[in-house]
Scaffold this active site. Structure first.
Site, PDB file in Angstrom:
ATOM      1  N   ASP A   1       0.793  -1.204  -0.018  1.00 44.31           N
ATOM      2  CA  ASP A   1      -0.164   0.012  -0.087  1.00 44.31           C
ATOM      3  C   ASP A   1       0.858   1.176   0.051  1.00 44.31           C
ATOM      4  OD1 ASP A   1      -3.347   0.322   1.377  1.00 44.31           O
ATOM      5  OD2 ASP A   1      -2.120   1.693   0.151  1.00 44.31           O
TER       6      ASP A   1
ATOM      7  N   GLU B   1     -10.708   6.527   4.246  1.00 42.44           N
ATOM      8  CA  GLU B   1      -9.756   5.982   5.026  1.00 42.44           C
ATOM      9  C   GLU B   1      -9.783   6.664   6.593  1.00 42.44           C
ATOM     10  OE1 GLU B   1      -6.442   5.774   1.536  1.00 42.44           O
ATOM     11  OE2 GLU B   1      -5.837   5.293   3.341  1.00 42.44           O
TER      12      GLU B   1
HETATM   13  C1  GLC Z   1      -4.458   3.981  -0.118  1.00 42.36           C
HETATM   14  C2  GLC Z   1      -5.321   3.052  -0.002  1.00 42.36           C
HETATM   15  C3  GLC Z   1      -5.326   2.057  -1.025  1.00 42.36           C
HETATM   16  C4  GLC Z   1      -5.268   2.664  -2.314  1.00 42.36           C
HETATM   17  C5  GLC Z   1      -3.903   3.274  -2.380  1.00 42.36           C
HETATM   18  C6  GLC Z   1      -3.412   3.959  -3.576  1.00 42.36           C
HETATM   19  O1  GLC Z   1      -3.799   4.592   0.979  1.00 42.36           O
HETATM   20  O2  GLC Z   1      -5.254   2.158   1.381  1.00 42.36           O
HETATM   21  O3  GLC Z   1      -6.728   1.217  -0.818  1.00 42.36           O
HETATM   22  O4  GLC Z   1      -5.252   1.664  -3.458  1.00 42.36           O
HETATM   23  O5  GLC Z   1      -3.499   4.053  -1.338  1.00 42.36           O
HETATM   24  O6  GLC Z   1      -4.407   5.070  -3.626  1.00 42.36           O
END
Ligand code: GLC
Length: 642
Positions: free
Chosen positions: A331, A523
Site C-alpha cells: 500500500d 480511510e
Molecule cells: C491508499 C489505500 C489503498 C489505495 C492506495 C492508492 O492509502 O489504502 O486502498 O489503493 O493508497 O491510492
C-alpha cells in the site's frame, strides 16, 4: 618474473590502461557471443518479444536478460507527481509502474489521460529491454478521475443489493471506462469485511458478513478482468487489503489521528481465516492478478505484526496455501511503517513476499536500498526473480508488450447512457427500506412534495470518498444526477419544493422528503471520533427532520457510507409527529434517479442491511451473532415493496 615485456609497457599506468582495453574488448566479445546475458532486443529479436510463445517462456527469457538494476526497477511503483519533473527516470531506472493516488483527477478526458500515460510509456519502451510500464488507479466505484465517468454505489450499497452479478456488471463498466483512458490496473475490489462501522472504510466493504465478500469477490474480479486481459475493456484487478483490514480494534491505530484504520486486528488464526481470509480465497480462485497488502497489523496471540512484514500470511498462506500466482503490491508508503530503519523495512517487506512497492515518492532511495540488500544478501536474487516474474507475467497477460499505448477507441462509451443505466439499476437495488408506516411508500408521483436536507442536491455527498479526489468533495467536478433531480425526473407530475434547511413555507405539501447525509471522507480521516465525521445527523439535518416531519407525512433518506445514529430523530413508529418512512440510500453514486425509482414504485425496494444498524454508535462493534445483540435494525433487515 614472467616473459619480459617491451619497455613501453613497463610503466604501470600504460600497462594497466592496456590491460583495461584488452579486458573491455574481452567483455564485449562475451556479450556478443553469449546469448541472453545483458543482450537487448537489438533487432527486435528475443523470445520474450515473441507473442506466439507461452507467457512463462517469455518471462523466463526476459528475466534471463535483465540486470539486477532492471529487476529492482520493475518492483518500483511511483506516483506521477514524484516523477513528472524527470520523466526520463522511467527509462533510467526501469520503473515498473506509475500511479496517481486517490483517483486524483489529473485530466478531464480519457484521451488526455492516455496521452499522459503514453508519454511515460515511451520512456519505458526506450529502456534497454523495452519493458512497458503498468499504470494503476483507484477506480473503485467507477473511473472517477474522469468527471464524465459513471460513478457506481460504493461497495456497501452493492452489498445491500445482495446481487453479486450486478456488482460484476458494474465492475465491467468501470473496467471499460478505465482502460479507455489508457489505464491498465485498478486497485479494486476491496474485499475487506467491516466489523466496526466506526471505520472510515466501512463503505468500501460489502458488509460485516464474510459470506457477502466471498460471494462478491469472484464476479467482481471477473467483471474487472474479463475473459482476456488484453481487451480494451479489461483491467487488472486488485484484491485488497490483505488481510484483516476490516477487523482492527478501535483506538488501536498508530497512524496520525486515525483511531481504527490501519490498526491492529486481534483474533485467533482460525477467526482470521474464517472472517477475513475467506474472500481472498474467492478472489484468487477467480484469477485476480494482484493483491494489495494491508496497512494494518494482526495479533494472532504473539503480539502485533505489520501484514507488510508477515511472511507467514503473505508467502505461506496467500502464495502457498491459496496458490496466488499474481503479484503482491504494497500500500501507499506502507513499507515505511514497518521500521524507522528503512533498509530493515525494505528487507522485511520484500522477504515477506511483497513483490512491488508503492514507494511512491523517493524511488531512488528505494531502488538503492533494495540493491544494497541484494548485494549484502539481505534479500536473495531468487526472491527478486520471483517478484519480477510475477509482475512480468501480468504485463504479458495485459498485452502491454504488443499494445503498450492506450487504446481510447472506447472513450465514447465513457459516461454513456448505457453505462449510466447500470449505475442507476445498482443504485435502485441498493436502496434499503427500514420503516414504512401506513405504507407511505411508494409515492404516487402526483403529490405536492417538499424536499429538504443536505443530501438532496449534492453530487459530492451522494458519491462520497474516492471520487475525483481521495477524500471526495462537496464541489466535486463529477457529472451526475442529484437525488432532487432524480425525484423530478421520475415524478414529473409532482409539484416539488426544495428547501435544504426547510426554511421555505411548508403549507400545502402532502409529503416531506428529508435527505440527510454524511460529508465525504476516506480511510482513517473518516474514522468516527477522529475529527469531523462522527456518524450522527448534523444539526441542520436534524432541524429539517423536526420541521418537516412535525408538519406532514415524511420519509427520511440517509445518504451515508455506514449506519448513523438516527433513532432519536425518528419518533416512535406510527406516532403522528414521527418519521413515517426511513430509507438507507448508502452512497448511491452519480445516478440519483436510482434513489427515486423505488421511492415512486418504478422499481421495488428490496435492499437488505449488509451491516447491523446500531442504536448508538457506542454500541459498535456490532455484528450479527454477538451476545446481547440489540441493533436498531438487524443485519439482513429490509422491507420490500411491490
Ligand atoms: C491508499 C489505500 C489503498 C489505495 C492506495 C492508492 O492509502 O489504502 O486502498 O489503493 O493508497 O491510492
Amino acid at each position: 618474473m614472467g616473459a619480459s615485456l617491451p619497455a613501453l609497457f613497463r610503466r604501470p599506468a600504460i600497462l594497466w590502461s592496456a590491460l583495461a582495453v584488452a579486458l573491455a574488448a574481452a567483455v564485449v566479445t562475451v556479450l556478443l557471443v553469449v546469448p541472453g546475458a545483458d543482450e537487448g532486443p537489438a533487432d527486435g529479436d528475443g523470445d520474450y518479444l515473441d507473442a506466439s510463445l507461452p507467457i512463462d517462456e517469455r518471462v523466463a527469457d526476459l528475466l534471463g536478460r535483465m540486470t539486477i538494476e532492471e529487476k529492482v526497477g520493475q518492483m518500483t511503483q511511483v506516483a506521477v507527481p514524484a516523477i513528472e519533473a524527470a520523466p526520463a527516470d522511467v527509462r533510467e531506472y526501469g520503473i515498473g509502474s506509475l500511479l496517481n493516488g486517490g483517483s486524483e483527477a489529473l485530466h478531464d478526458t480519457p484521451e488526455a489521460w492516455a496521452a499522459m500515460i503514453d508519454g511515460y510509456q515511451r520512456e519505458a519502451l526506450d529502456s534497454r529491454l523495452g519493458i512497458p510500464l503498468m499504470y494503476g488507479i483507484d477506480a473503485v466505484h467507477g473511473n472517477t478521475a474522469i468527471p464524465g465517468a459513471v460513478v457506481f454505489p460504493h461497495n456497501i450499497g452493492l452489498g445491500a443489493a445482495h446481487d453479486p452479478d450486478l456488482a460484476g456488471r458494474a465492475a465491467a463498466v468501470t473496467a471499460a471506462e478505465t482502460r479507455a483512458a489508457g489505464i491498465h490496473w485498478t486497485f479494486a475490489p476491496c474485499v475487506c469485511v467491516a466489523r466496526d462501522s466506526r471505520w472510515g472504510r466501512t463503505y468500501e466493504s460489502y458488509g460485516e458478513d464474510p459470506g457477502l465478500a466471498f460471494e462478491y469477490a469472484g464476479p467482481v474480479v471477473q467483471g474487472y478482468q474479463g475473459g482476456d486481459l488484453t481487451a480494451n475493456t479489461s483491467v487488472l484487478a486488485t484484491a485488497k487489503h490483505y488481510v484483516g483490514d476490516g477487523g482492527t480494534a478501535y483506538s488501536s491505530s498508530t497512524t496520525g489521528d486515525y483511531l481504527i484504520d490501519q490498526g491492529v486486528t486481534t483474533l485467533t488464526e482460525d477467526e482470521l481465516r474464517a472472517i477475513h481470509l475467506a474472500p481472498f480465497r474467492a478472489a484468487v480462485d477467480a484469477g485476480v492478478g494482484s493483491v494489495m497488502a494491508s496497512f494494518s497489523s494482526t495479533d494472532l496471540g504473539e503480539g502485533p505484526l505489520k501484514v507488510h512484514a508477515d511472511e507467514y500470511l503473505i508467502t505461506d498462506v496467500l502464495k502457498g496455501e491459496l496458490g496466488f500466482d499474481g503479484f503482491v503490491v504494497s500500500d501507499w508508503q506502507a513499507v515505511d511503517q514497518i521500521s524507522d530503519d528503512y533498509a530493515e523495512a525494505v528487507r522485511a517487506s520484500i522477504n515477506a513476499g511483497v513483490d512491488m512497492v508503492m514507494v511512491p515518492f523517493e524511488y531512488q532511495r528505494f531502488i538503492s536500498t533494495l540493491l544494497s540488500e541484494v548485494e549484502s544478501g539481505g534479500v536473495s536474487e531468487d526472491r527478486i526473480d520471483d517478484a519480477v516474474s510475477r509482475i512480468l507475467t501480468q504485463k504479458f497477460a495485459l498485452g502491454l508488450f504488443e499494445q503498450p499505448n492506450g487504446d481510447t477507441s472506447g472513450a465514447a462509451a465513457v459516461g454513456s447512457d448505457e453505462h449510466r443505466a447500470v449505475a442507476r439499476e445498482a443504485a435502485a437495488a441498493s436502496q434499503t427500506l427500514l420503516r414504512n408506516d401506513g405504507d407511505l411508500l411508494p409515492l404516487t408521483g402526483q403529490e405536492r412534495l417538499y424536499v429538504a436536507g443536505s443530501g438532496a442536491d449534492s453530487i459530492g455527498r451522494q458519491t462520497g470518498g474516492w471520487t475525483a479526489s481521495w477524500q471526495g468533495s462537496l464541489d466535486t467536478p463529477t457529472e451526475g444526477t442529484t437525488i432532487l433531480a432524480g425525484i423530478q425526473e421520475v415524478a414529473p407530475n409532482a409539484e416539488v419544493t426544495f428547501s435544504e434547511d426547510a426554511s421555505a413555507p411548508l403549507d400545502g405539501a402532502d409529503v416531506g422528503i428529508v435527505v440527510v447525509a454524511e460529508d465525504p471522507y476516506a480511510e482513517g480521516i473518516g474514522d468516527a471520533g477522529a475529527g469531523e465525521h462522527d456518524m450522527t445527523v448534523s444539526e441542520a439535518d436534524a432541524a429539517a427532520i423536526a420541521t418537516v416531519c412535525g408538519a406532514v407525512d415524511c420519509v427520511v433518506i440517509v445518504v451515508s457510507g455506514r449506519p448513523i445514529e438516527i433513532e432519536a430523530h425518528l419518533g416512535d413508529s406510527g406516532a403522528a409527529a414521527g418519521v413515517d418512512a426511513l430509507v438507507a440510500a448508502w452512497l448511491p453514486g452519480s445516478e440519483g434517479a436510482g434513489v427515486a425509482d423505488p421511492l415512486f414504485g418504478a422499481t421495488p425496494y428490496d435492499g437488505r442491511l449488509p451491516v447491523s444498524w446500531p442504536r448508538l454508535i457506542a454500541d459498535e462493534p456490532l455484528n450479527v451473532g454477538d451476545p446481547d445483540y440489540d441493533p436498531l435494525f438487524a443485519y439482513g433487515f429490509g422491507l420490500q415493496t411491490p
